[in-house]
Design a protein around this motif. Structure first.
Motif, PDB file in Angstrom:
ATOM      1  N   ALA A 173       0.833  -1.209   0.000  1.00  0.00           N
ATOM      2  CA  ALA A 173       0.000   0.000   0.000  1.00  0.00           C
ATOM      3  C   ALA A 173       0.864   1.254   0.000  1.00  0.00           C
ATOM      4  O   ALA A 173       0.543   2.252  -0.666  1.00  0.00           O
ATOM      5  N   GLY A 177       0.667   3.928  -2.731  1.00  0.00           N
ATOM      6  CA  GLY A 177       0.325   5.278  -2.287  1.00  0.00           C
ATOM      7  C   GLY A 177       1.402   6.274  -2.662  1.00  0.00           C
ATOM      8  O   GLY A 177       1.115   7.404  -3.085  1.00  0.00           O
ATOM      9  N   ALA A 180       1.090   7.073  -6.232  1.00  0.00           N
ATOM     10  CA  ALA A 180      -0.041   7.984  -6.457  1.00  0.00           C
ATOM     11  C   ALA A 180       0.325   9.418  -6.089  1.00  0.00           C
ATOM     12  O   ALA A 180      -0.051  10.374  -6.793  1.00  0.00           O
ATOM     13  N   ILE A 181       1.088   9.576  -4.999  1.00  0.00           N
ATOM     14  CA  ILE A 181       1.532  10.914  -4.589  1.00  0.00           C
ATOM     15  C   ILE A 181       2.395  11.538  -5.676  1.00  0.00           C
ATOM     16  O   ILE A 181       2.272  12.726  -5.994  1.00  0.00           O
ATOM     17  N   PHE A 285       4.487  10.080   5.043  1.00  0.00           N
ATOM     18  CA  PHE A 285       3.092  10.505   4.989  1.00  0.00           C
ATOM     19  C   PHE A 285       2.804  11.635   5.973  1.00  0.00           C
ATOM     20  O   PHE A 285       1.947  12.478   5.727  1.00  0.00           O
ATOM     21  N   VAL A 290      -0.547  13.600   5.028  1.00  0.00           N
ATOM     22  CA  VAL A 290      -1.519  12.500   5.006  1.00  0.00           C
ATOM     23  C   VAL A 290      -1.476  11.845   6.385  1.00  0.00           C
ATOM     24  O   VAL A 290      -0.956  10.745   6.560  1.00  0.00           O
ATOM     25  N   ALA A 293      -2.826   8.263   7.197  1.00  0.00           N
ATOM     26  CA  ALA A 293      -1.975   7.178   6.689  1.00  0.00           C
ATOM     27  C   ALA A 293      -0.760   6.995   7.582  1.00  0.00           C
ATOM     28  O   ALA A 293      -0.307   5.871   7.812  1.00  0.00           O
TER      29      ALA A 293
END
Length: 467
Positions: A173, A177, A180-181, A285, A290, A293
């Motif tokens: 993940a 993630g 994606a960032i 994160f 975030v 997270a």
């Protein structure tokens, strides 16, 4: 229960078959989980500080050493399956002292690693409870892990299965993630992210070759415990199938969980901002805003530390019980209940109480403990590699060609791994920060060797072999 039988391939008349409680699923996930622990989630910060982006090369080199070591262990296990641990093979091919010192060094390694993991848990919990003393969480951890290890072998396997699912899911993940960032410019400071972080701040080798070499100790610490496959395999229902399949997943695990994960961390944040005050995984994160997270990942890294302590206590208990059955450890450690070495585990938990006091008095002790654990770890790896080389020298060419799980690139891969380990000892002598750990490790080796001869443990070996 894992025992360390005499090296004779013929079982004695009084030996009864022992129940094996771990399925192929358990062994596979124990092998998978052994690659994901405190060394990755927390120790990677110190390695990054030392080497900068060039730490990625060190993870690749260290991973290659681990692979050749595990293939050596797998070759011996498939050719000559034995109940017990790799210490059995060290004794068989390197002599009585070889098995004795390997078993005790592994126990020493695991206890030191447990102390490092206990230290990390105290640090992780400050994320939520900054004003609570670290020793409180360490004491709670010992109660939880003690209960888990005093249960049956199968319960241990199920607990490790759950822990590994959590850790693997979290790392995957994090990678997704992080991607994606990068793609969607998420977070509070998207301008800080980018692949150029790998060379913008001082280049790929910001601290030179010396910095990269200095990171070897913490990187190898991260791989410590992978050899537990050889201990857990003795509890497997089908070790000849489970061990090779588990070992063969090592290259993919190293590339995914170490190289790719650390690459994502370095791309998301400049390497100098990875301070080590919290897990780099959490810091990424947290820095990007975030926060939910970051909290979730903090739970994961705590789970990883719990998993590592749980597995380390399991492996140590069975190795010491095997030594005790051969007269190489106190006889009380040989006693078991429902295939669980209760006396050994209770003794080890008592030793780990030291961790409570160490962390209360020296809260910043992680890197020293990690260096000491690295010494013990690579010493055990060296003995496994030397045992496999010695086994090969005793075999005919026909026997070598008939091996079902032969190490690849023989003998070059083995000599590369051995040379790398010897260089690691040299690095510890060269760098002042690691000399204390090296001195303690050498002192432990000398003391245990003296005890081996002064307490006539060598005679206990002769009795075991003649039984």
């Amino acid at each position: 229960m894992s025992t360390m039988t005499a090296p004779s391939e013929k079982p004695t008349g009084t030996t009864q078959p022992k129940r094996r409680g771990l399925t192929h699923r358990h062994i596979h996930f124990i092998a998978l989980g052994s690659a994901i622990g405190t060394g990755l989630f927390y120790g990677s910060a110190g390695a990054i500080q030392a080497a900068g982006p060039s730490v990625l090369l060190v993870y690749l080199l260290g991973g290659a050493v681990v692979y050749f070591m595990l293939r050596a262990l797998g070759e011996m296990s498939v050719r000559n399956p034995m109940r017990g641990s790799f210490a059995v093979y060290c004794r068989k091919y390197l002599g009585g002292w070889g098995g004795y010192i390997t078993g005790w060094m592994f126990a020493f390694e695991m206890m030191i690693v447990c102390l490092a993991d206990l230290t990390a848990i105290g640090i992780y919990m400050k994320f939520w409870f900054p004003d609570t003393a670290a020793w409180v969480w360490i004491a709670v951890t010992l109660l939880i892990i003690g209960a888990a290890n005093l249960a049956t072998v199968r319960w241990f396997g199920e607990l490790e299965f759950v822990f590994t699912i959590i850790k693997v899911t979290a790392v995957v993940a994090m990678i997704l993630g992080g991607a994606a960032i990068l793609v969607f410019n998420l977070g509070q400071q998207p301008e800080m992210t980018g692949i150029s972080n790998l060379w913008n701040d001082g280049g790929f080798f910001p601290n030179g070759v010396e910095g990269m070499i200095a990171s070897f100790i913490l990187v190898l610490f991260a791989f410590g415990g992978t050899e537990i496959i050889g201990v857990a395999g003795a509890e497997a229902e089908d070790p000849e199938r489970s061990i090779p399949q588990a070992v063969n997943t090592v290259p993919a695990r190293i590339l995914l969980f170490y190289v790719l994960a650390i690459s994502i961390i370095l791309i998301l944040n400049p390497w100098r901002t990875i301070t080590g005050e919290e897990s780099p995984f959490v810091q990424i994160f947290n820095t990007l805003g975030v926060n939910w997270a970051a909290g979730l990942l903090n739970f994961v890294v705590i789970t990883a530390a719990l998993s590592a302590i749980n597995a380390d206590l399991f492996g140590t208990g069975r190795v010491l019980t095997g030594l005790a059955k051969e007269g190489l450890a106190p006889k009380k450690m040989a006693k078991t209940y429902r295939d669980v070495p209760v006396m050994t585990i209770v003794s080890l938990l008592a030793v780990l109480v030291i961790g409570v006091f160490i962390n209360a008095k020296y809260p910043d002790v992680f890197e020293t403990i990690a260096a000491l654990a690295t010494f013990a770890t690579v010493f055990v790896w060296l003995m496994i590699l030397l045992a496999q080389v010695a086994m090969r020298k005793q075999m005919t060419p026909e026997e070598q060609n008939a091996l079902k799980f032969a190490v690849p690139f023989w003998p070059y891969g083995q000599w590369f791994a051995i040379a790398f380990i010897l260089c690691t000892f040299g690095i510890m002598a060269w760098l002042p920060d690691f000399r204390l750990a090296l001195g303690i490790g050498v002192a432990f080796t000398v003391i245990m060797t003296l005890l081996y001869f002064t307490t006539r443990r060598d005679k206990a070996i002769e009795v075991a072999e003649s039984a």
